[in-house]
Design a protein around this motif. Sequence first.
Motif, PDB file in Angstrom:
ATOM      1  N   VAL A 108      30.293  37.186  44.043  1.00  0.00           N
ATOM      2  CA  VAL A 108      29.922  38.400  44.753  1.00  0.00           C
ATOM      3  C   VAL A 108      29.529  38.027  46.168  1.00  0.00           C
ATOM      4  N   GLY A 109      30.147  38.622  47.146  1.00  0.00           N
ATOM      5  CA  GLY A 109      29.959  38.200  48.531  1.00  0.00           C
ATOM      6  C   GLY A 109      30.498  36.800  48.731  1.00  0.00           C
ATOM      7  N   ALA A 110      31.704  36.554  48.203  1.00  0.00           N
ATOM      8  CA  ALA A 110      32.259  35.204  48.165  1.00  0.00           C
ATOM      9  C   ALA A 110      32.313  34.532  49.534  1.00  0.00           C
ATOM     10  N   SER A 111      32.394  35.317  50.592  1.00  0.00           N
ATOM     11  CA  SER A 111      32.440  34.716  51.927  1.00  0.00           C
ATOM     12  C   SER A 111      31.136  33.998  52.257  1.00  0.00           C
ATOM     13  N   LEU A 112      30.063  34.329  51.539  1.00  0.00           N
ATOM     14  CA  LEU A 112      28.766  33.699  51.783  1.00  0.00           C
ATOM     15  C   LEU A 112      28.461  32.588  50.786  1.00  0.00           C
ATOM     16  N   LEU A 113      29.316  32.416  49.783  1.00  0.00           N
ATOM     17  CA  LEU A 113      29.057  31.461  48.710  1.00  0.00           C
ATOM     18  C   LEU A 113      30.132  30.386  48.657  1.00  0.00           C
ATOM     19  N   ASP A 114      29.695  29.165  48.322  1.00  0.00           N
ATOM     20  CA  ASP A 114      30.655  28.074  48.117  1.00  0.00           C
ATOM     21  C   ASP A 114      31.019  27.909  46.651  1.00  0.00           C
ATOM     22  N   GLY A 115      30.175  28.393  45.748  1.00  0.00           N
ATOM     23  CA  GLY A 115      30.448  28.258  44.323  1.00  0.00           C
ATOM     24  C   GLY A 115      29.372  28.952  43.507  1.00  0.00           C
ATOM     25  N   VAL A 116      29.592  29.044  42.195  1.00  0.00           N
ATOM     26  CA  VAL A 116      28.678  29.759  41.296  1.00  0.00           C
ATOM     27  C   VAL A 116      28.438  28.922  40.039  1.00  0.00           C
ATOM     28  N   ILE A 117      27.181  28.874  39.601  1.00  0.00           N
ATOM     29  CA  ILE A 117      26.818  28.339  38.286  1.00  0.00           C
ATOM     30  C   ILE A 117      26.453  29.547  37.424  1.00  0.00           C
ATOM     31  N   LEU A 118      27.179  29.751  36.338  1.00  0.00           N
ATOM     32  CA  LEU A 118      27.058  30.961  35.521  1.00  0.00           C
ATOM     33  C   LEU A 118      26.727  30.603  34.078  1.00  0.00           C
ATOM     34  N   SER A 119      25.757  31.322  33.500  1.00  0.00           N
ATOM     35  CA  SER A 119      25.459  31.190  32.077  1.00  0.00           C
ATOM     36  C   SER A 119      26.008  32.416  31.367  1.00  0.00           C
ATOM     37  N   PRO A 120      27.241  32.340  30.844  1.00  0.00           N
ATOM     38  CA  PRO A 120      27.888  33.529  30.276  1.00  0.00           C
ATOM     39  C   PRO A 120      27.512  33.768  28.823  1.00  0.00           C
ATOM     40  N   LEU A 121      27.417  35.046  28.472  1.00  0.00           N
ATOM     41  CA  LEU A 121      27.177  35.431  27.085  1.00  0.00           C
ATOM     42  C   LEU A 121      28.330  36.250  26.518  1.00  0.00           C
ATOM     43  N   ARG A 122      28.884  37.150  27.316  1.00  0.00           N
ATOM     44  CA  ARG A 122      29.844  38.114  26.774  1.00  0.00           C
ATOM     45  C   ARG A 122      31.218  38.083  27.422  1.00  0.00           C
ATOM     46  N   VAL A 123      31.332  37.584  28.658  1.00  0.00           N
ATOM     47  CA  VAL A 123      32.625  37.645  29.329  1.00  0.00           C
ATOM     48  C   VAL A 123      33.638  36.759  28.592  1.00  0.00           C
ATOM     49  N   SER A 124      34.890  37.200  28.540  1.00  0.00           N
ATOM     50  CA  SER A 124      35.910  36.498  27.756  1.00  0.00           C
ATOM     51  C   SER A 124      36.541  35.371  28.567  1.00  0.00           C
ATOM     52  N   PRO A 125      37.070  34.338  27.879  1.00  0.00           N
ATOM     53  CA  PRO A 125      37.749  33.256  28.583  1.00  0.00           C
ATOM     54  C   PRO A 125      38.970  33.740  29.339  1.00  0.00           C
ATOM     55  N   ALA A 126      39.640  34.768  28.809  1.00  0.00           N
ATOM     56  CA  ALA A 126      40.814  35.304  29.492  1.00  0.00           C
ATOM     57  C   ALA A 126      40.439  35.887  30.849  1.00  0.00           C
ATOM     58  N   ASP A 127      39.262  36.505  30.922  1.00  0.00           N
ATOM     59  CA  ASP A 127      38.809  37.069  32.194  1.00  0.00           C
ATOM     60  C   ASP A 127      38.351  35.983  33.164  1.00  0.00           C
ATOM     61  N   LEU A 128      37.807  34.905  32.628  1.00  0.00           N
ATOM     62  CA  LEU A 128      37.307  33.838  33.485  1.00  0.00           C
ATOM     63  C   LEU A 128      38.414  32.935  34.024  1.00  0.00           C
ATOM     64  N   ALA A 129      39.520  32.847  33.298  1.00  0.00           N
ATOM     65  CA  ALA A 129      40.585  31.913  33.675  1.00  0.00           C
ATOM     66  C   ALA A 129      41.042  32.068  35.118  1.00  0.00           C
ATOM     67  N   PRO A 130      41.417  33.270  35.578  1.00  0.00           N
ATOM     68  CA  PRO A 130      41.864  33.386  36.967  1.00  0.00           C
ATOM     69  C   PRO A 130      40.749  33.143  37.978  1.00  0.00           C
ATOM     70  N   VAL A 131      39.498  33.377  37.570  1.00  0.00           N
ATOM     71  CA  VAL A 131      38.368  33.160  38.473  1.00  0.00           C
ATOM     72  C   VAL A 131      38.211  31.683  38.776  1.00  0.00           C
ATOM     73  N   ALA A 132      38.233  30.851  37.741  1.00  0.00           N
ATOM     74  CA  ALA A 132      38.031  29.418  37.913  1.00  0.00           C
ATOM     75  C   ALA A 132      39.155  28.786  38.717  1.00  0.00           C
ATOM     76  N   ASP A 133      40.334  29.390  38.690  1.00  0.00           N
ATOM     77  CA  ASP A 133      41.459  28.860  39.465  1.00  0.00           C
ATOM     78  C   ASP A 133      41.283  29.108  40.952  1.00  0.00           C
ATOM     79  N   GLU A 134      40.492  30.117  41.316  1.00  0.00           N
ATOM     80  CA  GLU A 134      40.378  30.519  42.710  1.00  0.00           C
ATOM     81  C   GLU A 134      39.022  30.209  43.335  1.00  0.00           C
ATOM     82  N   PHE A 135      38.011  29.964  42.511  1.00  0.00           N
ATOM     83  CA  PHE A 135      36.652  29.872  43.039  1.00  0.00           C
ATOM     84  C   PHE A 135      35.881  28.805  42.264  1.00  0.00           C
ATOM     85  N   PRO A 136      35.126  27.900  42.936  1.00  0.00           N
ATOM     86  CA  PRO A 136      34.369  26.868  42.219  1.00  0.00           C
ATOM     87  C   PRO A 136      33.345  27.494  41.262  1.00  0.00           C
ATOM     88  N   LEU A 137      33.473  27.165  39.984  1.00  0.00           N
ATOM     89  CA  LEU A 137      32.669  27.791  38.944  1.00  0.00           C
ATOM     90  C   LEU A 137      32.252  26.750  37.909  1.00  0.00           C
TER      91      LEU A 137
END
Length: 252
Positions: A18-47
């Motif tokens: 969120v506000g990716a222009s201000l962030l270099d990467g994200v550390i996330l503790s996920p509970l509900r989001v699916s791996p299918a939804d996360l897959a394209p995110v990790a390819d484009e943004f340090p996670l």
Amino acid sequence: MEETRGDAREELRLATGVGASLLDGVILSPLRVSPADLAPVADEFPLVLLGERSYGGEQVVADHVLIDNVAAAREVTAHLASLGRTRIGAIGVDEQGSATSRQRLTGFQQALYEAGLRFDPRLAAQVGEFDRPNGLAAMRTLLGLPYGVRPDAVFCFSDMLAVGAQRALYEAGLDIPGDVAVAGVDGSAEGLYSTPSLTSVVPDQASIAAMAVSCLVTRIGSEDPLPYEVRTAPHRLAVRESTDGVRRPLPT
């Protein structure tokens, strides 16, 4: 720092930086989001994923730092069995089938088998969330079982569940650990300061933080794609009053 409250949409929003222009990467503790939804995110943004979430047979889609839930659950359940408890219950079977719950149930069952005890599904209480109200309700359900079936020990899949379970035992006029021994996972301050203090699996938080930041800094600084890593942080079992009954002052 953002709180998702286990909402899949909020987890995904934050994972995309969120506000990716201000962030270099994200550390996330996920509970509900699916791996299918996360897959394209990790390819484009340090996670980097934090916590006990795993994706079974599906490919890990980001660096991941976690503890060994199966080993942790097996260790704490073996401790309860070593006390001579033979009707050991489990509170934390997730109605939504989370990986954390599945792994801790597996370790619980393994320890029962190794101790020569039978797994009784009636003693595995389901919950909606790993919180105090669910621990309270689940323990009340277990106490409603027939005499000779109700547990003489209970392993709660989180400290908050255990705190709720302890309240139910107090309401029923039962002694902890004399009548029912209680243990949890998290090593929380609330468990440490509860009465009695709570036996709990304590993750090495400093190692988890260091591993997560190291993974993220490495990925941010690399010009080339890197293979994803899964790093396992250590844990320890802190035996306290809720299982051994030995009163001890808290450190100041």
